[in-house]
Design a protein around this motif. Structure first.
Motif, PDB file in Angstrom:
ATOM      1  N   PRO A  57      59.165  42.656  40.504  1.00  0.00           N
ATOM      2  CA  PRO A  57      59.104  41.519  39.574  1.00  0.00           C
ATOM      3  C   PRO A  57      57.796  40.751  39.719  1.00  0.00           C
ATOM      4  CG  PRO A  57      60.557  41.034  41.427  1.00  0.00           C
ATOM      5  CD  PRO A  57      60.174  42.473  41.562  1.00  0.00           C
ATOM      6  N   ARG A  58      57.289  40.280  38.596  1.00  0.00           N
ATOM      7  CA  ARG A  58      56.068  39.480  38.550  1.00  0.00           C
ATOM      8  C   ARG A  58      56.132  38.625  37.281  1.00  0.00           C
ATOM      9  NH1 ARG A  58      54.437  40.634  42.987  1.00  0.00           N
ATOM     10  NH2 ARG A  58      52.364  41.264  43.672  1.00  0.00           N
ATOM     11  N   THR A  59      55.683  37.391  37.365  1.00  0.00           N
ATOM     12  CA  THR A  59      55.492  36.602  36.155  1.00  0.00           C
ATOM     13  C   THR A  59      54.094  36.896  35.611  1.00  0.00           C
ATOM     14  OG1 THR A  59      54.516  34.714  37.321  1.00  0.00           O
ATOM     15  CG2 THR A  59      56.931  34.764  37.120  1.00  0.00           C
ATOM     16  N   ASN A  60      53.849  36.495  34.388  1.00  0.00           N
ATOM     17  CA  ASN A  60      52.516  36.670  33.817  1.00  0.00           C
ATOM     18  C   ASN A  60      51.465  35.949  34.649  1.00  0.00           C
ATOM     19  OD1 ASN A  60      53.417  38.263  31.716  1.00  0.00           O
ATOM     20  ND2 ASN A  60      53.518  36.579  30.236  1.00  0.00           N
ATOM     21  N   ASP A  61      51.788  34.740  35.108  1.00  0.00           N
ATOM     22  CA  ASP A  61      50.834  33.981  35.907  1.00  0.00           C
ATOM     23  C   ASP A  61      50.554  34.662  37.241  1.00  0.00           C
ATOM     24  OD1 ASP A  61      50.559  32.042  33.986  1.00  0.00           O
ATOM     25  OD2 ASP A  61      52.032  30.670  34.869  1.00  0.00           O
ATOM     26  N   GLN A  62      51.588  35.217  37.873  1.00  0.00           N
ATOM     27  CA  GLN A  62      51.377  35.938  39.128  1.00  0.00           C
ATOM     28  C   GLN A  62      50.519  37.183  38.904  1.00  0.00           C
ATOM     29  OE1 GLN A  62      55.541  36.463  40.126  1.00  0.00           O
ATOM     30  NE2 GLN A  62      55.414  34.979  41.814  1.00  0.00           N
ATOM     31  N   PHE A  63      50.792  37.882  37.812  1.00  0.00           N
ATOM     32  CA  PHE A  63      50.022  39.081  37.495  1.00  0.00           C
ATOM     33  C   PHE A  63      48.559  38.729  37.253  1.00  0.00           C
ATOM     34  CE2 PHE A  63      48.886  42.307  34.062  1.00  0.00           C
ATOM     35  CZ  PHE A  63      48.621  43.315  34.975  1.00  0.00           C
ATOM     36  N   ARG A  64      48.319  37.664  36.503  1.00  0.00           N
ATOM     37  CA  ARG A  64      46.936  37.263  36.229  1.00  0.00           C
ATOM     38  C   ARG A  64      46.235  36.814  37.501  1.00  0.00           C
ATOM     39  NH1 ARG A  64      48.952  34.060  30.808  1.00  0.00           N
ATOM     40  NH2 ARG A  64      49.140  35.940  29.489  1.00  0.00           N
ATOM     41  N   ALA A  65      46.966  36.198  38.408  1.00  0.00           N
ATOM     42  CA  ALA A  65      46.383  35.814  39.704  1.00  0.00           C
ATOM     43  C   ALA A  65      45.994  37.054  40.504  1.00  0.00           C
ATOM     44  CB  ALA A  65      47.372  34.949  40.491  1.00  0.00           C
ATOM     45  N   ASP A  66      46.832  38.104  40.449  1.00  0.00           N
ATOM     46  CA  ASP A  66      46.494  39.364  41.118  1.00  0.00           C
ATOM     47  C   ASP A  66      45.223  39.970  40.519  1.00  0.00           C
ATOM     48  OD1 ASP A  66      48.765  39.111  42.660  1.00  0.00           O
ATOM     49  OD2 ASP A  66      49.979  40.469  41.430  1.00  0.00           O
ATOM     50  N   VAL A  67      45.127  39.940  39.186  1.00  0.00           N
ATOM     51  CA  VAL A  67      43.949  40.479  38.499  1.00  0.00           C
ATOM     52  C   VAL A  67      42.699  39.702  38.911  1.00  0.00           C
ATOM     53  CG1 VAL A  67      42.866  40.834  36.242  1.00  0.00           C
ATOM     54  CG2 VAL A  67      45.291  41.344  36.550  1.00  0.00           C
ATOM     55  N   LYS A  68      42.817  38.382  38.940  1.00  0.00           N
ATOM     56  CA  LYS A  68      41.676  37.533  39.315  1.00  0.00           C
ATOM     57  C   LYS A  68      41.213  37.827  40.738  1.00  0.00           C
ATOM     58  CE  LYS A  68      40.307  32.662  39.286  1.00  0.00           C
ATOM     59  NZ  LYS A  68      40.770  31.270  38.984  1.00  0.00           N
ATOM     60  N   GLU A  69      42.151  37.991  41.638  1.00  0.00           N
ATOM     61  CA  GLU A  69      41.809  38.286  43.029  1.00  0.00           C
ATOM     62  C   GLU A  69      41.099  39.633  43.149  1.00  0.00           C
ATOM     63  OE1 GLU A  69      44.146  39.116  47.264  1.00  0.00           O
ATOM     64  OE2 GLU A  69      45.139  37.958  45.674  1.00  0.00           O
ATOM     65  N   SER A  70      41.579  40.630  42.411  1.00  0.00           N
ATOM     66  CA  SER A  70      40.957  41.955  42.479  1.00  0.00           C
ATOM     67  C   SER A  70      39.538  41.917  41.929  1.00  0.00           C
ATOM     68  CB  SER A  70      41.801  42.980  41.724  1.00  0.00           C
ATOM     69  OG  SER A  70      41.571  42.931  40.335  1.00  0.00           O
ATOM     70  N   ILE A  71      39.314  41.144  40.875  1.00  0.00           N
ATOM     71  CA  ILE A  71      37.978  41.043  40.283  1.00  0.00           C
ATOM     72  C   ILE A  71      37.020  40.371  41.248  1.00  0.00           C
ATOM     73  CG2 ILE A  71      36.665  39.872  38.461  1.00  0.00           C
ATOM     74  CD1 ILE A  71      39.130  40.484  36.634  1.00  0.00           C
ATOM     75  N   ASN A  72      37.462  39.286  41.866  1.00  0.00           N
ATOM     76  CA  ASN A  72      36.597  38.588  42.823  1.00  0.00           C
ATOM     77  C   ASN A  72      36.254  39.458  44.024  1.00  0.00           C
ATOM     78  OD1 ASN A  72      36.417  36.222  41.335  1.00  0.00           O
ATOM     79  ND2 ASN A  72      38.244  35.321  42.270  1.00  0.00           N
ATOM     80  N   GLU A  73      37.146  40.381  44.375  1.00  0.00           N
ATOM     81  CA  GLU A  73      36.913  41.210  45.565  1.00  0.00           C
ATOM     82  C   GLU A  73      36.170  42.504  45.248  1.00  0.00           C
ATOM     83  OE1 GLU A  73      39.405  43.104  49.361  1.00  0.00           O
ATOM     84  OE2 GLU A  73      40.462  41.991  47.782  1.00  0.00           O
ATOM     85  N   PHE A  74      36.454  43.117  44.093  1.00  0.00           N
ATOM     86  CA  PHE A  74      35.959  44.480  43.872  1.00  0.00           C
ATOM     87  C   PHE A  74      35.035  44.653  42.665  1.00  0.00           C
ATOM     88  CE2 PHE A  74      40.108  45.099  46.037  1.00  0.00           C
ATOM     89  CZ  PHE A  74      39.633  45.726  47.184  1.00  0.00           C
ATOM     90  N   CYS A  75      34.973  43.685  41.771  1.00  0.00           N
ATOM     91  CA  CYS A  75      34.215  43.889  40.535  1.00  0.00           C
ATOM     92  C   CYS A  75      32.721  43.627  40.761  1.00  0.00           C
ATOM     93  CB  CYS A  75      34.738  42.967  39.439  1.00  0.00           C
ATOM     94  SG  CYS A  75      34.040  43.307  37.801  1.00  0.00           S
ATOM     95  N   ARG A  76      31.871  44.384  40.071  1.00  0.00           N
ATOM     96  CA  ARG A  76      30.428  44.160  40.175  1.00  0.00           C
ATOM     97  C   ARG A  76      30.019  42.893  39.425  1.00  0.00           C
ATOM     98  NH1 ARG A  76      27.354  46.689  35.879  1.00  0.00           N
ATOM     99  NH2 ARG A  76      28.730  47.605  34.318  1.00  0.00           N
ATOM    100  N   TYR A  77      30.860  42.435  38.516  1.00  0.00           N
ATOM    101  CA  TYR A  77      30.691  41.126  37.903  1.00  0.00           C
ATOM    102  C   TYR A  77      31.728  40.182  38.512  1.00  0.00           C
ATOM    103  CZ  TYR A  77      27.955  43.293  34.147  1.00  0.00           C
ATOM    104  OH  TYR A  77      27.008  43.980  33.429  1.00  0.00           O
TER     105      TYR A  77
END
Length: 518
Positions: A57-77
């Motif tokens: 289970p995940r809410t939309n806000d939790q999912f978006r927080a996961d996405v944000k964390e992954s971008i800050n850690e792994f994205c070149r941008y």
């Protein structure tokens, strides 16, 4: 193939992207960052939506927080300003889904219709299955039965390797998928085909008049392909012990790079023409006809305890989730022949392994040397000319040739020139998954594997796997941190060759043509 210069900033057609396995490691490390990079570069416009799908289970806000964390850690941008992030994040929604429950897929279809209306999406669907292969078939059937394939737009299925674990299982899997999707709708990812320098092989060969005329057995002595890793199996011990280097790396990455090097010029820059030529290479691979022949040309190894930079390393059988009596190979090397008119007699040496000294992926083309006892060869030991294609982690092309040593008469030394792509534009080159997701969204299939490519590759490696199961080939051990079993060097020495240093270990005399010194 579409002209890259014309589509660099063109957004892909609007679509709903379904990420099955959205809470997994691949999504976190690769898929979310790839989508954000595409958005930052304008290759994703505002007419898209991403639906994350997994059991937990995940809410939309939790999912978006996961996405944000992954971008800050792994994205070149990086995330950047709040306005950009907010606009991007609102396209992401999450839905908990039991993939065996058809009702859930019908609910997903209802959600999709809402997203189409909200973001003005023209009914296009891209299903990305970051799941175990045995789930591809059931998910595809439920997508069909749940009504998700009935929209007015296109449908595309993107699936990860491994595509089966042998030829028969791959056939069974392909048959399941073909009940739902057409071949042209199936995009099988081999992420090595998304790497910049692998894609550059075609340009290097076919856009330069001084390479292609020499690209044959009259001028090339051998080809060496190295894909080495410094890590062990880490947390993948349970998976790897059932796979091994042959299935995990050779059947896909290694044979795909070999096919790119050895293929004939396609008649057109069209995906099917390019993939036709790759299939011809795989069909031309000389099959090993007997176990004795496999033992002569193929080396299987497994790392034992060793050291790297003074640090002790455990052996494979001591890794978590690995059978203490495992015979799974963590190292593979082979002498391979492409039996066609262009390559007859030229050995292709391939090697891949874990717990090796450096992490690198390189292709070395060694050209035949000048005749002995003629002109400069009488007084000098001339080194052969090399063309090195550096795929990872440094990207570039390296040429080694002979020149006069300054200030000395008749003394020749090897010198080098290099196009260092990593030096020129830094390490901010597009990730493989960015290029591949973008291509899939545009229906550009050049760098995805077609079914006949997959089946031909399995046909080749199955002969080797069968001989190993019969116990006809001995498992050789090598210390972690070394370059593999001693027999690997003997494989080349039998033909009068040796492995060339990789990862910049042989750059005493480098003339830089771009990028400046490292």
């Amino acid at each position: 193939m579409t002209d890259v210069s014309k589509h660099e900033s063109i957004a892909a057609a609007g679509a709903v992207y379904y990420l099955f396995g959205a809470t997994g490691d691949l999504a976190r490390r690769k898929l979310f960052p790839a989508l954000f990079s595409l958005y930052k570069e304008g290759k994703l416009a505002e007419d898209f939506a991403v639906v994350g799908l997994a059991r937990r289970p995940r809410t939309n806000d939790q999912f978006r927080a996961d996405v944000k964390e992954s971008i800050n850690e792994f994205c070149r941008y990086k995330q950047g300003d709040d306005e950009t992030w907010t606009k991007f994040a609102e396209h992401f929604v999450y839905m908990s889904l039991d993939i065996n429950n058809l009702d859930g897929f019908q609910e997903l279809n209802n959600l999709t219709e809402e997203l189409d209306a909200k973001f003005d999406i023209p009914g296009n669907r891209l299903f990305y299955l970051a799941l175990a292969p045995e789930l591809f078939g059931p998910v595809s059937l439920n997508l069909r039965d749940g009504g998700l394939l009935e929209s007015k737009g296109w449908n595309r299925l993107v699936i990860e390797k491994p595509f089966g674990y042998d030829l028969q299982s791959a056939r069974n899997l392909n048959e399941q998928l073909s009940h739902v999707f057409k071949e042209e709708e199936i995009f099988r990812i081999d992420h090595y085909l998304g790497k910049e320098m692998v894609q550059n092989i075609e340009v290097l060969r076919f856009a330069n008049a001084f390479f292609e005329p020499l690209w044959n057995n009259s001028h090339i002595a051998n080809v060496q392909i190295t894909l080495s890793e410094t890590v062990g199996v880490e947390e993948r011990g349970g998976y790897y012990d059932k796979s091994g280097a042959l299935r995990d790396m050779v059947q896909n990455h290694m044979l795909q790079m070999l096919a790119m090097i050895a293929m004939e010029p396609p008649s057109r820059l069209h995906p099917e023409d390019i993939r036709d030529e790759k299939v011809k290479v795989l069909r031309s691979l000389r099959p090993y006809s007997a176990a004795e022949e496999i033992d002569k040309h193929v080396i299987r190894g497994q790392y034992v305890e060793g050291t790297a930079k003074g640090k002790p390393l455990t052996g494979y059988r001591q890794e978590d989730s690995v059978n203490p009596n495992s015979a799974t190979e963590t190292y593979f090397a082979a002498r391979v022949f492409v039996d066609n008119f262009r390559w007859a007699g030229v050995p292709f040496y391939i090697r891949t392994g874990k717990r090796l000294p450096v992490k690198t992926t390189e292709v070395v083309i060694e050209f035949k040397n000048v005749p002995n006892n003629v002109l400069f060869a009488r007084r000098n030991e001339l080194a052969p000319n090399l063309l090195v294609i550096r795929v990872n982690p440094m990207e570039g092309i390296y040429i080694k040739f002979n020149a006069k040593k300054p200030g000395v008469d008749n003394v020749i030394q090897p010198v080098s020139m290099e196009f260092c792509q990593s030096c020129q534009i830094g390490l901010n080159t597009p990730e493989a998954y960015e290029l591949l997701i973008y291509d899939a969204a545009r229906g550009e299939s050049t760098y995805f594997t077609r079914w006949d490519e997959v089946s031909q590759a399995w046909s080749f490696v199955d002969r080797i796997a069968e001989a190993w199961r019969d116990g006809s080939s001995s498992l050789q051990f090598y210390p972690a941190g070394s370059w593999g079993p001693e027999r690997t060097d003997q494989l080349l020495a039998e033909d009068g060759f040796h492995w060339w240093p990789v990862n910049g270990q042989d750059e005493d005399n480098v003339i830089w043509i771009s990028g400046g010194p490292k």
